[in-house]
Design a protein around this motif. Structure first.
Motif, PDB file in Angstrom:
ATOM      1  N   ASN A  90      19.666  27.431  -8.911  1.00  0.00           N
ATOM      2  CA  ASN A  90      18.654  26.953  -7.972  1.00  0.00           C
ATOM      3  C   ASN A  90      17.245  27.164  -8.518  1.00  0.00           C
ATOM      4  N   GLN A  91      16.409  26.125  -8.345  1.00  0.00           N
ATOM      5  CA  GLN A  91      14.985  26.143  -8.676  1.00  0.00           C
ATOM      6  C   GLN A  91      14.695  26.402 -10.153  1.00  0.00           C
ATOM      7  N   GLN A  92      15.710  26.338 -10.996  1.00  0.00           N
ATOM      8  CA  GLN A  92      15.486  26.564 -12.423  1.00  0.00           C
ATOM      9  C   GLN A  92      15.772  25.317 -13.262  1.00  0.00           C
ATOM     10  N   ASN A  93      16.181  24.256 -12.608  1.00  0.00           N
ATOM     11  CA  ASN A  93      16.532  23.032 -13.322  1.00  0.00           C
ATOM     12  C   ASN A  93      15.735  21.851 -12.800  1.00  0.00           C
ATOM     13  N   ILE A  94      15.654  20.849 -13.663  1.00  0.00           N
ATOM     14  CA  ILE A  94      14.947  19.608 -13.320  1.00  0.00           C
ATOM     15  C   ILE A  94      15.976  18.515 -13.065  1.00  0.00           C
ATOM     16  N   ILE A  95      15.802  17.805 -11.980  1.00  0.00           N
ATOM     17  CA  ILE A  95      16.586  16.597 -11.719  1.00  0.00           C
ATOM     18  C   ILE A  95      15.680  15.404 -11.985  1.00  0.00           C
ATOM     19  N   ALA A  96      16.068  14.573 -12.951  1.00  0.00           N
ATOM     20  CA  ALA A  96      15.276  13.389 -13.291  1.00  0.00           C
ATOM     21  C   ALA A  96      15.734  12.225 -12.420  1.00  0.00           C
ATOM     22  N   VAL A  97      14.873  11.800 -11.512  1.00  0.00           N
ATOM     23  CA  VAL A  97      15.173  10.682 -10.614  1.00  0.00           C
ATOM     24  C   VAL A  97      14.472   9.446 -11.162  1.00  0.00           C
ATOM     25  N   VAL A  98      15.264   8.464 -11.595  1.00  0.00           N
ATOM     26  CA  VAL A  98      14.737   7.264 -12.244  1.00  0.00           C
ATOM     27  C   VAL A  98      14.978   6.067 -11.327  1.00  0.00           C
ATOM     28  N   VAL A  99      13.913   5.313 -11.074  1.00  0.00           N
ATOM     29  CA  VAL A  99      14.011   4.145 -10.202  1.00  0.00           C
ATOM     30  C   VAL A  99      13.705   2.890 -11.013  1.00  0.00           C
ATOM     31  N   ASP A 100      14.605   1.937 -10.958  1.00  0.00           N
ATOM     32  CA  ASP A 100      14.405   0.639 -11.599  1.00  0.00           C
ATOM     33  C   ASP A 100      13.218  -0.055 -10.930  1.00  0.00           C
ATOM     34  N   ASP A 101      12.190  -0.364 -11.711  1.00  0.00           N
ATOM     35  CA  ASP A 101      10.970  -0.969 -11.161  1.00  0.00           C
ATOM     36  C   ASP A 101      10.746  -2.372 -11.713  1.00  0.00           C
ATOM     37  N   SER A 102      11.833  -3.055 -12.077  1.00  0.00           N
ATOM     38  CA  SER A 102      11.711  -4.413 -12.615  1.00  0.00           C
ATOM     39  C   SER A 102      11.697  -5.437 -11.491  1.00  0.00           C
ATOM     40  N   ARG A 103      11.418  -6.691 -11.853  1.00  0.00           N
ATOM     41  CA  ARG A 103      11.265  -7.745 -10.849  1.00  0.00           C
ATOM     42  C   ARG A 103      12.550  -8.042 -10.096  1.00  0.00           C
ATOM     43  N   SER A 104      13.711  -7.782 -10.712  1.00  0.00           N
ATOM     44  CA  SER A 104      14.962  -8.048  -9.999  1.00  0.00           C
ATOM     45  C   SER A 104      15.119  -7.154  -8.772  1.00  0.00           C
ATOM     46  N   MET A 105      14.432  -6.001  -8.753  1.00  0.00           N
ATOM     47  CA  MET A 105      14.507  -5.101  -7.605  1.00  0.00           C
ATOM     48  C   MET A 105      13.689  -5.613  -6.424  1.00  0.00           C
ATOM     49  N   ALA A 106      12.911  -6.679  -6.632  1.00  0.00           N
ATOM     50  CA  ALA A 106      12.167  -7.284  -5.528  1.00  0.00           C
ATOM     51  C   ALA A 106      13.025  -8.252  -4.725  1.00  0.00           C
ATOM     52  N   ALA A 107      14.233  -8.546  -5.222  1.00  0.00           N
ATOM     53  CA  ALA A 107      15.120  -9.480  -4.526  1.00  0.00           C
ATOM     54  C   ALA A 107      15.557  -8.885  -3.194  1.00  0.00           C
ATOM     55  N   ALA A 108      15.611  -9.741  -2.186  1.00  0.00           N
ATOM     56  CA  ALA A 108      16.059  -9.326  -0.852  1.00  0.00           C
ATOM     57  C   ALA A 108      17.428  -9.932  -0.591  1.00  0.00           C
ATOM     58  N   ASP A 109      18.431  -9.097  -0.368  1.00  0.00           N
ATOM     59  CA  ASP A 109      19.798  -9.551  -0.122  1.00  0.00           C
ATOM     60  C   ASP A 109      20.094  -9.461   1.369  1.00  0.00           C
ATOM     61  N   ALA A 110      19.605 -10.451   2.115  1.00  0.00           N
ATOM     62  CA  ALA A 110      19.820 -10.482   3.578  1.00  0.00           C
ATOM     63  C   ALA A 110      19.334  -9.190   4.223  1.00  0.00           C
ATOM     64  N   GLY A 111      18.157  -8.743   3.833  1.00  0.00           N
ATOM     65  CA  GLY A 111      17.594  -7.514   4.364  1.00  0.00           C
ATOM     66  C   GLY A 111      16.377  -7.118   3.572  1.00  0.00           C
ATOM     67  N   PRO A 112      15.992  -5.837   3.605  1.00  0.00           N
ATOM     68  CA  PRO A 112      14.834  -5.393   2.822  1.00  0.00           C
ATOM     69  C   PRO A 112      15.071  -5.587   1.326  1.00  0.00           C
ATOM     70  N   ALA A 113      13.980  -5.659   0.591  1.00  0.00           N
ATOM     71  CA  ALA A 113      14.086  -5.782  -0.856  1.00  0.00           C
ATOM     72  C   ALA A 113      14.797  -4.562  -1.433  1.00  0.00           C
ATOM     73  N   ARG A 114      15.447  -4.756  -2.572  1.00  0.00           N
ATOM     74  CA  ARG A 114      16.203  -3.661  -3.199  1.00  0.00           C
ATOM     75  C   ARG A 114      15.303  -2.450  -3.468  1.00  0.00           C
ATOM     76  N   GLU A 115      14.078  -2.718  -3.922  1.00  0.00           N
ATOM     77  CA  GLU A 115      13.170  -1.605  -4.200  1.00  0.00           C
ATOM     78  C   GLU A 115      12.868  -0.816  -2.934  1.00  0.00           C
ATOM     79  N   GLN A 116      12.665  -1.532  -1.809  1.00  0.00           N
ATOM     80  CA  GLN A 116      12.391  -0.840  -0.553  1.00  0.00           C
ATOM     81  C   GLN A 116      13.610  -0.029  -0.110  1.00  0.00           C
ATOM     82  N   GLN A 117      14.806  -0.573  -0.328  1.00  0.00           N
ATOM     83  CA  GLN A 117      16.005   0.193  -0.011  1.00  0.00           C
ATOM     84  C   GLN A 117      16.068   1.464  -0.860  1.00  0.00           C
TER      85      GLN A 117
END
Length: 751
Positions: A90-117
């Protein structure tokens, strides 16, 4: 439900090792279980007479099994079973959280955009729980990886997705930072062909798990996509070119679509296709390469009503049209009509030059098409390097004994090592009648010759295409494939034919000769070494010109295509290639060159450079390095920084001697990579997680991730033992065993 019954998540058991924490060794537990199993067996045996009527053999066995299982389970609990698992501190390790920020993540699949999800999942399901136990670093990923401080810095505007590039950077950072795990939130729409094996190996070496969270639809939504547009990198002037186009669609099966190919903005081919209900549909379309130069090709599908994405209906590539002369050496052993009409067919060809030597008498050679008075003055080339100056070789009605043993070996090396094309023609002194059924000719031929003479016959034979021949551009004598097949069916009879024997495995029969219903191979091709060989077993195709209308060019067209096939793809001493001629939103270019000397032996001590001219006319020089694992192969990396076409001239030298040069073209396009493959690539994400020791999650079950991510061997870890004796499943198992025994005893009248 699993965690309720077994106290811990399933990942605890998959990552951990079963251990016994009690003071006594495991072998004593085994002995105790055996002794405990013997007790109910002995008790049942003692009561066999009293219970004989109600308890037969199989019933007694079931009761013994239930009692023994109960005692074994109780004994196991006394030995203190546990799961030993490596977990992050606990509290001694790093978790690397990586989010895809490309244009395909702006697509909305019958709801909010993937990036917003993804942002919602981060804020509500991941970050609060992860930050309680670990240090969390946020990254955005498109064509590169970069740190961010808050999810509000995400905009889904990146031009490309390079998952492998980002993960390799994290693997390198893990060498100096205690990164315990990677969490990747993406749709998996990678534009670089997936994660390279070297990157996966580095992640595995550092034991760094990648946990993936997938977003977006897993199938196309009312869309037609041109997934690939493949054309040969080079073509000869005015040659036929075949392009292969791969199409994916959803909800449009059975619909017609118009497929168009343009060159430099001008339409060169089009036809209608019917969209099929299959994962990927492949279509071919043919067009004329046109004049020499670099041509920008575009294939497009006209939009259909209701398509959700119109940006993926077209793809582009470039074609280098080569106008360099190919020199074909034609050796003929006797004057005949085929010789005359073959040469006449190639008189006006802009890229094929036929250099011929015709034996008019036993000791006299007639030369045509020579470049200087000394060419072939002593007959057939005696030195391999002289023969290797040609790109193709045609052997007519000339016996194999015409060539010395050294010349025969040079002919084999011409095909095998030099990569040239060799065409055997039928005739009175060729093939089996010319003693070509001995090495090295028997090895080069795409057929196994008959073991007899008199295979050449002056009888009328009709030429017929095979199924492969109908599809082959080599046999295309009309622009339209159907018209070409129909034209072959009405060609005049050949004046003669020769039985070439049996095609070898791997050979392709493109045409047959029909003699009174007896069909024998007529045109057979095969790849051999770096080159190719063919047999055209007749000397009578000249009748296709003499007995047809004046304007009919089928004979000329056939011979031009056959000789272009023979010499067109012969490599130069310096043969260059590029990993991908079309770069989508990336500038990374990998060049390769194979360097040989005049005898086409591999050269490992050459100096190789490429002069590259960019789209703005700027130029630079790139130096190649030798590849230690492969002799004669050199590699270089460069960058195409600007959009547009690039020309690279590769030159190989050894000392002051220039070995040769080659020209390559490639093209960079910006703003197109994210238009394709917009659906979630779940297969890639699951495979990535599995190969690195992580897990795949959907957005719905991502809340489980913080509780399961701790079991990692990367970063700073500690070994934990988790008790198993108080799992609810243990109590339920004991209750089930005792209840089952009591119910059976009651049913059998033993209580």
């Amino acid at each position: 439900m699993f965690q309720f019954l077994f106290k811990y998540p399933a990942v605890t058991f998959s990552k951990g090792t079963f251990v016994l924490l009690g003071p006594l060794p495991g072998w004593m537990l085994a002995m105790a279980i055996l002794l405990a199993a013997a007790v109910p067996a002995w008790l049942l045996w003692r009561s066999r007479e009293r219970l004989l009527r109600s308890l037969n053999g199989w019933r007694a066995g079931i009761l013994w099994l239930l009692q023994a299982a109960t005692l074994a389970l109780l004994l196991l609990l006394l030995w203190q079973p546990a799961i030993s698992v490596t977990a992050l501190r606990n509290q001694q390790n790093i978790i690397a959280v990586v989010v895809d920020d490309s244009r395909s993540m702006a697509a909305a699949d019958a709801g909010p955009a993937r990036e917003q999800q993804a942002i919602d999942v981060l804020r509500t399901k991941l970050l609060p729980d992860l930050q309680k136990q670990y240090q969390v670093r946020l990254y955005r990923l498109d064509s590169a990886l970069s740190r961010i401080s808050d999810p509000k810095d995400l905009h889904a505007a990146g031009a490309a997705t390079r998952l492998g590039t980002g993960l390799r950077q994290l693997a390198d950072e893990a060498a100096t930072l205690p990164i315990g795990s990677v969490v990747l939130l993406t749709d998996g729409a990678d534009n670089s062909g997936g994660v390279e094996l070297a990157t996966l190996n580095e992640l595995r070496r550092r034991r760094l798990p990648v946990n993936t969270v997938g977003f977006g639809r897993e199938t196309l939504s009312h869309d037609v996509e041109m997934s690939r547009f493949e054309v040969a990198a080079k073509a000869l002037v005015n040659s036929r070119v075949e392009a292969t186009i791969s199409i994916r669609q959803n909800a449009f099966e059975g619909r017609r679509a118009n497929l168009v190919v343009t060159a430099d903005g001008h339409p060169v081919a089009s036809h209608q296709i019917v969209l099929a209900d299959q994962p990927e549909q492949r279509e071919t379309i043919e067009f004329n390469a046109g004049k020499a130069g670099v041509r920008r090709l575009e294939a497009r599908l006209d939009p259909l009503p209701g398509e959700s994405n119109l940006e993926n209906n077209r793809r582009t590539t470039i074609l280098s049209v080569d106008g360099t002369k190919r020199r074909i050496l034609y050796v003929e052993g006797e004057p005949r009509w085929e010789y005359k009409f073959l040469r006449r067919a190639l008189e006006d060809d802009p890229v094929i030059q036929v250099v011929s030597m015709l034996r008019t008498t036993q000791n006299k050679i007639y030369r045509q098409g020579i470049s200087n008075p000394n060419e072939l003055i002593d007959g057939f080339p005696r030195k391999p390097e002289d023969l290797f100056s040609y790109q193709g070789l045609v052997l007519g009605s000339v016996e194999s004994g015409f060539f010395t043993a050294e010349q025969q070996q040079a002919i084999k090396d011409f095909v095998d090592r030099r990569g040239g094309g060799l065409l055997f023609l039928g005739g009175r002194a060729s093939l089996a009648d010319g003693d070509y059924n001995a090495p090295p000719f028997s090895e080069l031929l795409p057929v196994t010759l008959p073991k007899r003479k008199n295979t050449f016959q002056r009888r009328m034979a009709a030429a017929e295409l095979t199924a492969q021949g109908e599809k082959s551009l080599l046999c295309r004598i009309e622009d339209d494939p159907t018209d070409s097949v129909n034209h072959w069916n009405v060609l005049p009879y050949l004046a003669d034919h020769q039985n070439p024997g049996t095609p070898k495995p791997g050979a392709v029969v493109l045409a047959r000769a029909n003699v009174d219903g007896n069909r024998v191979p007529l045109l057979v091709t095969e790849n051999y070494g770096r080159g190719r060989t063919a047999v055209f077993s007749t000397g009578g195709s000249w009748r296709w010109r003499m007995q047809q209308p004046v304007g009919d060019t089928s004979q000329e067209t056939f011979w031009r295509q056959l000789l272009r096939w023979t010499g067109g793809d012969t490599p130069t001493p310096v043969a260059g290639s590029v990993e991908d001629t079309r770069l989508e939103d990336t500038g990374d270019v990998k060049l390769r060159a194979e360097v040989r000397d005049k005898r086409y032996g591999l050269v490992s001590d050459a100096a190789v450079q490429a002069n590259i001219i960019g789209p703005q006319g700027d130029s630079r020089t790139v130096t190649f390095r030798a590849t230690p694992s492969t002799a004669g192969v050199y590699e270089a990396e460069t960058e195409a920084a600007q959009a547009g076409s690039y020309v690279a001239e590769i030159i190989g030298r050894r000392g002051t001697e220039e070995l040769g040069r080659d020209v390559l073209t490639f093209q960079r396009e910006n703003g197109v990579a994210e238009n394709f493959h917009k659906e979630q690539n779940r297969e890639l994400l699951e495979r990535l997680a599995q190969n690195t020791g992580g897990r795949y999650y959907t957005a719905r079950d991502a809340a489980r991730l913080p509780g399961e991510i701790s079991f990692s061997e990367a970063g700073l870890t500690a070994r934990e033992e988790k008790d198993l004796w108080d799992m609810p499943i243990v109590f339920l198992a004991l209750l089930a065993l005792r209840s089952t025994e009591w119910l059976l005893r009651r049913r059998w009248g033993l209580v």
